[in-house]
Write a protein that holds these residues in place. Structure first.
Motif, PDB file in Angstrom:
ATOM      1  N   LYS A   1     -25.626  -4.970 -17.185  1.00  0.00           N
ATOM      2  CA  LYS A   1     -24.745  -6.099 -17.501  1.00  0.00           C
ATOM      3  C   LYS A   1     -25.534  -7.352 -17.146  1.00  0.00           C
ATOM      4  O   LYS A   1     -25.757  -7.622 -15.962  1.00  0.00           O
ATOM      5  CB  LYS A   1     -23.463  -6.054 -16.667  1.00  0.00           C
ATOM      6  CG  LYS A   1     -22.591  -4.853 -16.937  1.00  0.00           C
ATOM      7  CD  LYS A   1     -21.330  -4.880 -16.080  1.00  0.00           C
ATOM      8  CE  LYS A   1     -20.516  -3.617 -16.280  1.00  0.00           C
ATOM      9  NZ  LYS A   1     -19.279  -3.613 -15.488  1.00  0.00           N
ATOM     10  N   ARG A   2     -25.960  -8.095 -18.168  1.00  0.00           N
ATOM     11  CA  ARG A   2     -26.839  -9.244 -17.919  1.00  0.00           C
ATOM     12  C   ARG A   2     -26.267 -10.479 -18.608  1.00  0.00           C
ATOM     13  O   ARG A   2     -25.645 -10.372 -19.671  1.00  0.00           O
ATOM     14  CB  ARG A   2     -28.250  -8.956 -18.438  1.00  0.00           C
ATOM     15  CG  ARG A   2     -28.871  -7.720 -17.791  1.00  0.00           C
ATOM     16  CD  ARG A   2     -30.332  -7.599 -18.131  1.00  0.00           C
ATOM     17  NE  ARG A   2     -31.125  -8.674 -17.534  1.00  0.00           N
ATOM     18  CZ  ARG A   2     -31.623  -8.605 -16.300  1.00  0.00           C
ATOM     19  NH1 ARG A   2     -31.434  -7.544 -15.545  1.00  0.00           N
ATOM     20  NH2 ARG A   2     -32.334  -9.611 -15.824  1.00  0.00           N
ATOM     21  N   VAL A   3     -26.467 -11.638 -17.986  1.00  0.00           N
ATOM     22  CA  VAL A   3     -25.808 -12.840 -18.504  1.00  0.00           C
ATOM     23  C   VAL A   3     -26.743 -13.808 -19.233  1.00  0.00           C
ATOM     24  O   VAL A   3     -26.274 -14.818 -19.761  1.00  0.00           O
ATOM     25  CB  VAL A   3     -25.063 -13.597 -17.375  1.00  0.00           C
ATOM     26  CG1 VAL A   3     -23.943 -12.739 -16.796  1.00  0.00           C
ATOM     27  CG2 VAL A   3     -26.008 -14.062 -16.279  1.00  0.00           C
ATOM     28  N   GLU A   4     -28.047 -13.510 -19.300  1.00  0.00           N
ATOM     29  CA  GLU A   4     -28.976 -14.445 -19.961  1.00  0.00           C
ATOM     30  C   GLU A   4     -28.537 -14.741 -21.394  1.00  0.00           C
ATOM     31  O   GLU A   4     -28.410 -15.906 -21.805  1.00  0.00           O
ATOM     32  CB  GLU A   4     -30.406 -13.887 -20.000  1.00  0.00           C
ATOM     33  CG  GLU A   4     -31.095 -13.776 -18.653  1.00  0.00           C
ATOM     34  CD  GLU A   4     -30.895 -12.409 -18.005  1.00  0.00           C
ATOM     35  OE1 GLU A   4     -29.842 -11.781 -18.225  1.00  0.00           O
ATOM     36  OE2 GLU A   4     -31.796 -11.978 -17.256  1.00  0.00           O
ATOM     37  N   THR A   5     -28.323 -13.669 -22.169  1.00  0.00           N
ATOM     38  CA  THR A   5     -27.955 -13.831 -23.579  1.00  0.00           C
ATOM     39  C   THR A   5     -26.630 -14.584 -23.688  1.00  0.00           C
ATOM     40  O   THR A   5     -26.462 -15.448 -24.549  1.00  0.00           O
ATOM     41  CB  THR A   5     -27.819 -12.433 -24.244  1.00  0.00           C
ATOM     42  OG1 THR A   5     -29.016 -11.713 -23.983  1.00  0.00           O
ATOM     43  CG2 THR A   5     -27.608 -12.538 -25.734  1.00  0.00           C
ATOM     44  N   LEU A   6     -25.696 -14.254 -22.808  1.00  0.00           N
ATOM     45  CA  LEU A   6     -24.378 -14.888 -22.846  1.00  0.00           C
ATOM     46  C   LEU A   6     -24.487 -16.392 -22.564  1.00  0.00           C
ATOM     47  O   LEU A   6     -23.881 -17.211 -23.271  1.00  0.00           O
ATOM     48  CB  LEU A   6     -23.453 -14.208 -21.823  1.00  0.00           C
ATOM     49  CG  LEU A   6     -22.061 -14.799 -21.671  1.00  0.00           C
ATOM     50  CD1 LEU A   6     -21.304 -14.832 -23.000  1.00  0.00           C
ATOM     51  CD2 LEU A   6     -21.256 -14.003 -20.635  1.00  0.00           C
ATOM     52  N   ILE A   7     -25.261 -16.783 -21.551  1.00  0.00           N
ATOM     53  CA  ILE A   7     -25.370 -18.214 -21.226  1.00  0.00           C
ATOM     54  C   ILE A   7     -26.065 -18.959 -22.372  1.00  0.00           C
ATOM     55  O   ILE A   7     -25.658 -20.072 -22.744  1.00  0.00           O
ATOM     56  CB  ILE A   7     -26.119 -18.413 -19.887  1.00  0.00           C
ATOM     57  CG1 ILE A   7     -25.324 -17.776 -18.739  1.00  0.00           C
ATOM     58  CG2 ILE A   7     -26.335 -19.898 -19.610  1.00  0.00           C
ATOM     59  CD1 ILE A   7     -26.053 -17.748 -17.393  1.00  0.00           C
ATOM     60  N   GLU A   8     -27.079 -18.342 -22.953  1.00  0.00           N
ATOM     61  CA  GLU A   8     -27.780 -19.000 -24.064  1.00  0.00           C
ATOM     62  C   GLU A   8     -26.863 -19.096 -25.293  1.00  0.00           C
ATOM     63  O   GLU A   8     -26.873 -20.111 -26.003  1.00  0.00           O
ATOM     64  CB  GLU A   8     -29.074 -18.243 -24.389  1.00  0.00           C
ATOM     65  CG  GLU A   8     -30.125 -18.461 -23.292  1.00  0.00           C
ATOM     66  CD  GLU A   8     -31.321 -17.534 -23.404  1.00  0.00           C
ATOM     67  OE1 GLU A   8     -31.646 -17.105 -24.520  1.00  0.00           O
ATOM     68  OE2 GLU A   8     -31.935 -17.246 -22.346  1.00  0.00           O
ATOM     69  N   ALA A   9     -26.055 -18.077 -25.525  1.00  0.00           N
ATOM     70  CA  ALA A   9     -25.081 -18.121 -26.635  1.00  0.00           C
ATOM     71  C   ALA A   9     -24.044 -19.211 -26.356  1.00  0.00           C
ATOM     72  O   ALA A   9     -23.652 -19.960 -27.256  1.00  0.00           O
ATOM     73  CB  ALA A   9     -24.397 -16.765 -26.785  1.00  0.00           C
ATOM     74  N   PHE A  10     -23.626 -19.307 -25.091  1.00  0.00           N
ATOM     75  CA  PHE A  10     -22.642 -20.326 -24.698  1.00  0.00           C
ATOM     76  C   PHE A  10     -23.210 -21.734 -24.915  1.00  0.00           C
ATOM     77  O   PHE A  10     -22.498 -22.631 -25.394  1.00  0.00           O
ATOM     78  CB  PHE A  10     -22.259 -20.112 -23.228  1.00  0.00           C
ATOM     79  CG  PHE A  10     -21.264 -21.113 -22.718  1.00  0.00           C
ATOM     80  CD1 PHE A  10     -19.961 -21.122 -23.190  1.00  0.00           C
ATOM     81  CD2 PHE A  10     -21.632 -22.043 -21.757  1.00  0.00           C
ATOM     82  CE1 PHE A  10     -19.046 -22.044 -22.714  1.00  0.00           C
ATOM     83  CE2 PHE A  10     -20.721 -22.966 -21.275  1.00  0.00           C
ATOM     84  CZ  PHE A  10     -19.419 -22.966 -21.754  1.00  0.00           C
ATOM     85  N   ALA A  11     -24.480 -21.915 -24.587  1.00  0.00           N
ATOM     86  CA  ALA A  11     -25.125 -23.225 -24.804  1.00  0.00           C
ATOM     87  C   ALA A  11     -25.103 -23.574 -26.298  1.00  0.00           C
ATOM     88  O   ALA A  11     -24.826 -24.723 -26.666  1.00  0.00           O
ATOM     89  CB  ALA A  11     -26.564 -23.179 -24.277  1.00  0.00           C
TER      90      ALA A  11
END
Lengths: 280, 103
Positions: free
Chosen positions: A94-104
């Protein structure tokens, strides 16, 4: 062990360790299969254990809903920013890198969206100490990201209740997702990775969501956008997930297990009776 | 899903056809609540799909029949439905027959 991506799960640092863990896993699996009955929540795993281990004592059982007495949730957008939430222990699969970049991407001014907030609810995985602090530092330039830290049980309804959508930024899975069931309990739309296990759970248990390709920022941003930009779609997904979660309250799952216990006891009594007759 | 109902003093019989899933289970539960049968037979020959909510409904129906001292019998399972029962090992728990007029 056959289906787990040990590298993604943070255990595959070298081939010897990986071989050791897999061998240990197989031994433990054989030990578990010494039970009278082994219940699994994914059909594929029942088939795998029957095929690979020759197990005849495995069965498929439903996961069930966490909130037996939950009140009907609101499917309307709450006041304040649109909250995009992810929940769990992070840093391995469960990693948040992709999610934060998608959120940006979603926050980019040209989209002219209402205010957004990304809520990362939970802590580091025990195998990835310091991961979320590292992420907070690395993505400090992305505004409106909130790290809640540990979420106590009493705060779980608040975290889910305030969210517009629950995102599952997983790179692999190890079976049915408790978080997906919780999202269903609270009538939340889900944004899910297009991974075999998850797709299977959704199909089998009646859940739905918008899908993205794992580790693909654009794909994830588009999947989230399909939910937050389309209230009718968000509500429809939330309602279907709610119906799926409500379909099997835990008390009925308990009855299901009790039925298996009764069957086992009957089988045991019959065997004992036959042995007694043979001796007589 | 279509439900054909037959009720006698001895038994409730339901013949189901179509998709038996979470959206359809309230109808079947309603029949069991309404008639509170001691014995029941559900003919599944026309069922094309069955999910965990449907299985749970059958488990509840059997539990209710047994609490009244009776039994729930399932009849005429098509092969895809039988596979689900084998996968869940509920085939060992239910009384399953192939004759439509089984007791």
């Amino acid at each position: 062990m056959e289906t787990v991506d040990l590298k993604s799960a943070g255990f595959g640092s070298n081939k010897v360790i990986e071989w050791g863990i897999r061998t240990f896993g197989k031994i433990v699996t054989r030990l578990l299969l010494q039970a009278d009955v082994v219940a699994l929540t994914i059909p594929k795993y029942v088939e795998l254990l029957r095929r690979e281990y020759g197990a005849q004592n495995v069965l498929l059982a439903p996961h069930g809903s966490f909130e037996d007495n939950a009140v009907m949730p609101s499917f309307e957008q709450g006041a304040g920013p649109i909250k995009i939430m992810t929940f769990g222990k992070f840093g391995t699969y469960k990693r948040v890198e992709t999610l934060i970049e998608a959120f940006a991407q979603l926050q980019a001014p040209e989209h002219k969206r209402p205010a957004l907030e990304l809520v990362i609810a939970g802590t580091d995985s025990p195998n990835a100490a310091g991961y979320l602090a590292q992420m907070a530092q690395r993505y400090a330039h992305v505004p409106n990201v909130r790290y809640t830290g540990y979420v106590s049980e009493s705060d779980v309804p608040v975290i889910f209740g305030e969210s517009s959508v629950v995102v599952f930024p997983y790179t692999s899975t190890t079976g049915s997702s408790g978080v997906l069931h919780q999202a269903g309990d609270y009538g939340k739309a889900a944004v899910l990775p297009n991974i075999g296990d998850f797709a299977e759970v959704i199909r089998e248990e009646g859940y739905t969501g918008e899908f993205f390709q794992p580790n693909d920022v654009d794909s994830m941003a588009q999947a989230i956008a399909r939910v937050i930009d389309n209230p009718a779609n968000r509500k429809a997904i939330g309602m279907q997930n709610y119906r799926a979660a409500r379909g099997l309250p835990m008390e009925e799952v308990v009855d299901w297990y009790m039925l298996h216990f009764e069957t086992l006891l009957d089988e045991y009594a019959n065997r004992k009776g036959k042995i007694g007759l043979a001796k007589a | 899903m279509q439900i054909i109902e037959e009720i006698t003093p001895e038994k409730l019989t339901l013949r189901l056809s179509g998709r038996f899933d979470a959206h359809e289970t309230p109808q079947v539960r309603q029949k069991f609540t309404e008639h509170a049968p001691k014995n029941a037979l559900i003919d599944l020959s026309g069922v094309t799909f069955l999910d965990s909510a449907a299985l749970s409904t059958l488990v509840q129906a059997m539990k209710n029949c047994r609490e009244r001292g009776g039994e729930l019998t399932l009849a005429n399972m098509p092969q895809p439905v039988r596979i689900i029962f084998e996968l869940t090992r509920l085939d060992k728990a239910f009384n399953i027959v192939n004759a439509p007029d089984a007791p």
